[in-house]
Enzyme design. Structure first.
Site, mmCIF file in Angstrom:
data_model
loop_
_atom_site.group_PDB
_atom_site.id
_atom_site.type_symbol
_atom_site.label_atom_id
_atom_site.label_comp_id
_atom_site.label_asym_id
_atom_site.label_seq_id
_atom_site.Cartn_x
_atom_site.Cartn_y
_atom_site.Cartn_z
ATOM 1 N N GLN A 203 46.396 30.900 31.033
ATOM 2 C CA GLN A 203 46.103 29.474 31.251
ATOM 3 C C GLN A 203 45.179 29.230 32.446
ATOM 4 O OE1 GLN A 203 49.441 26.650 31.858
ATOM 5 N NE2 GLN A 203 47.872 25.449 32.911
ATOM 6 N N HIS B 17 45.874 42.541 37.315
ATOM 7 C CA HIS B 17 46.935 42.136 38.241
ATOM 8 C C HIS B 17 48.136 41.697 37.404
ATOM 9 C CE1 HIS B 17 45.625 38.140 37.099
ATOM 10 N NE2 HIS B 17 44.400 38.441 37.499
ATOM 11 N N HIS C 78 47.633 39.591 34.230
ATOM 12 C CA HIS C 78 47.253 40.321 33.007
ATOM 13 C C HIS C 78 48.475 41.021 32.405
ATOM 14 C CE1 HIS C 78 43.234 40.506 35.195
ATOM 15 N NE2 HIS C 78 42.891 39.978 34.051
ATOM 16 N N GLN D 99 38.387 28.332 28.843
ATOM 17 C CA GLN D 99 38.092 29.511 28.016
ATOM 18 C C GLN D 99 39.072 29.598 26.839
ATOM 19 O OE1 GLN D 99 36.837 33.656 29.257
ATOM 20 N NE2 GLN D 99 39.045 33.933 29.235
ATOM 21 N N SER E 295 41.364 38.312 39.438
ATOM 22 C CA SER E 295 40.693 39.549 39.850
ATOM 23 C C SER E 295 39.783 39.277 41.048
ATOM 24 C CB SER E 295 39.857 40.100 38.699
ATOM 25 O OG SER E 295 40.678 40.254 37.567
ATOM 26 N N ARG E 296 39.217 38.087 41.089
ATOM 27 C CA ARG E 296 38.286 37.749 42.188
ATOM 28 C C ARG E 296 38.989 37.651 43.539
ATOM 29 N NH1 ARG E 296 35.466 35.249 37.902
ATOM 30 N NH2 ARG E 296 33.261 35.793 37.916
#
Ligand code: PAF
Length: 283
Positions: free
Chosen positions: A150, A34, A37, A155, A190-191
């Site tokens: 962010q 999306h 990214h 992560q 993405s979810r």
């Protein structure tokens, strides 16, 4: 854009491009791309000679097999978006290519406390899986610059720690790019593709709960704000895994604003089946 599926071919390509002034920027992803990214690709293109993006849905970082099975795959669209953004290389490996010896972990990454709090507490083994794949990808791509979003702040800290542990922090610079949001505040993810119409309508409540904290910092301390904003989400039907106010550098929880120069609020909550995460810098 060149599409490469084999690690050895990418390694050879990197070797061929290398000279004193070549800079390689790397954007690791699990696809279902999306605008968030694409903003990482754009950040990389500004600073590097070449930009490499990987698309690989990494099985070892999913603690829930259903989540893995249902992870969105939109490779045709991903290719179009990456082409349009001017990405130079798309690395699209198979599971075999990334895990030629299977999934058993022969190196345990020493990440300290960060791996067992927040996401780590609710997703056992998740960050070891992230480190397994990122280590392998870094070995193959050998980037100068790594771009991360962010939205997955924990992560970002884990991967920075991995780079440190591997002794690569002189070689690889990590850039954390801001979270991109939909017009109603929902963090791009993405979810989000898996949300039903009704769930999508509710989803911006997560950002609203974070904003509530930011807007009331002067009147109230973290424990009270956490209680109120968690209740806001629960009242809307979310199941909250955590809503924590923490220090930005190590994500350790704070109870008083004086404990941190740079604080952040982080949340993970289920909107029915879909687990959404978000965070917001507070200072
Ligand atoms: O953030 C992601 O998409 C993944 O966790 C990453 C960094 C590509 C590793 O699989």
């Amino acid at each position: 854009m060149i599409l490469i599926k084999k690690a050895q071919i990418l390694q050879n390509w990197v070797k061929d491009q290398r000279n004193n002034s070549t800079k390689i920027g790397f954007v690791p992803t699990m696809g279902a791309l999306h605008k968030g990214h694409i903003s990482l690709i754009e950040a990389s293109k500004k600073m590097n000679t070449y930009t490499v993006c990987s698309v690989f849905v990494n099985p070892t970082q999913f603690n829930d097999p259903t989540d893995f099975d249902k992870y969105p795959v939109t490779i045709e669209n991903d290719i179009q978006l990456l082409e349009a953004a001017g990405c130079d290389i798309l690395f699209l490996p198979s599971v075999n290519e990334m895990y030629p010896n299977g999934f058993s972990q022969n190196q345990k990454y020493n990440l300290g406390n960060i791996e067992s709090i927040l996401e780590g507490k609710f997703r056992a083994g998740h960050y070891q899986g992230v480190c397994m794949i990122v280590h392998r990808l870094l070995d193959i791509v050998q980037p100068d610059n790594l771009y991360l979003g962010q939205k997955d702040l924990q992560q970002c800290i884990v991967i920075s720690k991995l780079i440190d542990t591997l002794g690569l922090n002189e070689k690889i610079k990590v850039t954390i790019c801001p979270t991109l949001r939909e017009i109603d505040g929902l963090a791009m993810s993405s979810r989000n593709m898996r949300l039903t119409k009704e769930e999508r309508k509710l989803a911006p409540s997560i950002y609203a709960a974070l904003l509530f904290i930011k807007n009331n910092m002067e009147e109230k301390q973290p424990p009270e704000l956490k209680k109120i904003s968690s209740k806001m989400l629960k009242d809307k039907g979310f199941k909250v895994d955590y809503l924590e106010i923490a220090d930005f550098s190590n994500l350790s929880s704070i109870n008083n604003w004086k404990e941190s120069k740079k604080a952040v609020v982080l949340v993970a909550a289920y909107n029915n089946e879909i687990r959404l995460i978000d965070n917001l810098l507070l200072s």
